[in-house]
Design an enzyme around this catalytic site. Structure first.
Site, PDB file in Angstrom:
ATOM      1  N   ARG A   1       2.841   4.921   6.454  1.00 29.65           N
ATOM      2  CA  ARG A   1       3.226   4.230   7.692  1.00 29.65           C
ATOM      3  C   ARG A   1       3.758   2.823   7.459  1.00 29.65           C
ATOM      4  O   ARG A   1       4.087   2.116   8.412  1.00 29.65           O
ATOM      5  CB  ARG A   1       2.014   4.181   8.641  1.00 29.65           C
ATOM      6  CG  ARG A   1       1.523   5.563   9.064  1.00 29.65           C
ATOM      7  CD  ARG A   1       0.147   5.490   9.688  1.00 29.65           C
ATOM      8  NE  ARG A   1      -0.866   5.025   8.727  1.00 29.65           N
ATOM      9  CZ  ARG A   1      -2.149   4.856   9.019  1.00 29.65           C
ATOM     10  NH1 ARG A   1      -2.587   5.087  10.241  1.00 29.65           N
ATOM     11  NH2 ARG A   1      -3.001   4.444   8.089  1.00 29.65           N
TER      12      ARG A   1
ATOM     13  N   CYS B   1      -6.190   0.047   6.895  1.00 27.32           N
ATOM     14  CA  CYS B   1      -5.977   0.597   5.553  1.00 27.32           C
ATOM     15  C   CYS B   1      -7.135   1.510   5.136  1.00 27.32           C
ATOM     16  O   CYS B   1      -8.295   1.085   5.088  1.00 27.32           O
ATOM     17  CB  CYS B   1      -5.824  -0.541   4.540  1.00 27.32           C
ATOM     18  SG  CYS B   1      -5.452   0.041   2.875  1.00 27.32           S
TER      19      CYS B   1
ATOM     20  N   HIS C   1      -2.158  -3.920   5.091  1.00 28.31           N
ATOM     21  CA  HIS C   1      -1.967  -3.506   6.493  1.00 28.31           C
ATOM     22  C   HIS C   1      -3.310  -3.224   7.130  1.00 28.31           C
ATOM     23  O   HIS C   1      -4.235  -2.732   6.476  1.00 28.31           O
ATOM     24  CB  HIS C   1      -1.054  -2.278   6.569  1.00 28.31           C
ATOM     25  CG  HIS C   1      -1.647  -1.046   5.943  1.00 28.31           C
ATOM     26  ND1 HIS C   1      -2.230  -0.037   6.680  1.00 28.31           N
ATOM     27  CD2 HIS C   1      -1.787  -0.672   4.654  1.00 28.31           C
ATOM     28  CE1 HIS C   1      -2.676   0.912   5.860  1.00 28.31           C
ATOM     29  NE2 HIS C   1      -2.433   0.545   4.629  1.00 28.31           N
TER      30      HIS C   1
ATOM     31  N   ASP D   1       0.433   3.764   1.728  1.00 26.80           N
ATOM     32  CA  ASP D   1       0.371   4.356   3.073  1.00 26.80           C
ATOM     33  C   ASP D   1       1.777   4.663   3.622  1.00 26.80           C
ATOM     34  O   ASP D   1       2.650   3.793   3.634  1.00 26.80           O
ATOM     35  CB  ASP D   1      -0.363   3.374   4.006  1.00 26.80           C
ATOM     36  CG  ASP D   1      -0.765   4.015   5.307  1.00 26.80           C
ATOM     37  OD1 ASP D   1       0.128   4.509   6.039  1.00 26.80           O
ATOM     38  OD2 ASP D   1      -1.973   4.053   5.612  1.00 26.80           O
TER      39      ASP D   1
ATOM     40  N   CYS E   1       0.847  -1.192   0.000  1.00 23.10           N
ATOM     41  CA  CYS E   1       0.000   0.000   0.000  1.00 23.10           C
ATOM     42  C   CYS E   1       0.887   1.249   0.000  1.00 23.10           C
ATOM     43  O   CYS E   1       2.002   1.245   0.516  1.00 23.10           O
ATOM     44  CB  CYS E   1      -0.896   0.007   1.238  1.00 23.10           C
ATOM     45  SG  CYS E   1      -2.081   1.387   1.245  1.00 23.10           S
TER      46      CYS E   1
HETATM   47 CO    CO Z   1      -3.469   1.215   2.984  1.00 19.49          CO
END
Ligand code: CO
Length: 213
Positions: free
Chosen positions: A47, A102, A99, A45, A43
């Site tokens: 993080r 998400c 994750h 993302d 992803c």
């Molecule tokens: Co995500």
């Protein structure tokens, strides 16, 4: 005052100096060739930075990231990465890593319209429909979201196996292995969900090509 993006450049200089301090040949070795053993499809993302959470170095992981780590069989961007990784770099393992928490999956679980990205996350709504009974049997909203996140990782891992790129490579060099993982933002731990060894069943023979060379 130093601007936020200028800090990135400053930190980059410090990092490069540090690397050379530890290992004077570090960059020179990477200039001529990359031989990563892994392709990571994760992803976007912020993080979930693949190298940091696996303590790997530049040169070790070939990486493709998009919203909610999707493997869409008409996505030329993802397919180009997979083809290059499998056929040129001869990657041994492909990791699809989702994750918990998400945002892409959470958005797909709602009935809210988000504009252009509706078209992307529609694929996750399909995953929800395939796994609805299992997801809806869970009492908490967080539990249902996490179950869809896990189901999404597994569907995307199977989507990889359904491509002619992977099936041809499985036939010709018994590689790569496919892995579906989920990362937990709360404790930093990756949990393996699914492994597909070369020539694994794809769930239905209709996906198995019979004329690949
Ligand atoms: Co995500």
């Amino acid at each position: 005052m130093i601007k936020s993006y200028e800090k990135l450049l400053e930190e980059n200089k410090a990092w490069a100096k540090d690397k050379i301090g530890q290992d004077p040949e570090f960059f020179q070795r990477l200039v001529d060739i990359q031989r990563p053993k892994f392709l990571w499809i994760g992803c976007s993302d912020s993080r979930v930075p693949p190298n940091e959470i696996t303590q790997t170095q530049p040169g070790e992981i070939f990486i493709h990231r998009n919203v909610a780590n999707l493997v869409i069989h008409t996505d030329l961007n993802m397919l180009s990465v997979v083809q290059y990784a499998v056929e040129v770099l001869q990657i041994e393992h492909i990791i699809v890593c989702g994750h918990y928490g998400c945002g892409g999956v959470k958005a797909a679980m709602s009935q809210h319209s988000f504009g252009l990205i509706n078209k992307w996350i529609r694929h996750i709504k399909d995953v929800y429909r395939y796994h609805q009974a299992e997801i809806d049997s869970l009492a908490s909203e967080e539990g249902r979201l996490n179950k869809l996140i896990e189901a999404n990782v597994m569907e995307q891992t199977y989507n990889l196996a359904k491509t002619s790129i992977i099936q041809r490579s499985w036939k010709n060099r018994q590689a790569p292995h496919l892995h579906g993982w989920v990362y937990d933002l709360a404790d930093g731990i990756i949990r393996p969900l699914l492994d597909l060894a070369p020539n694994s069943s794809l769930g239905h023979p209709i996906y198995e090509f019979d004329n690949l060379e």
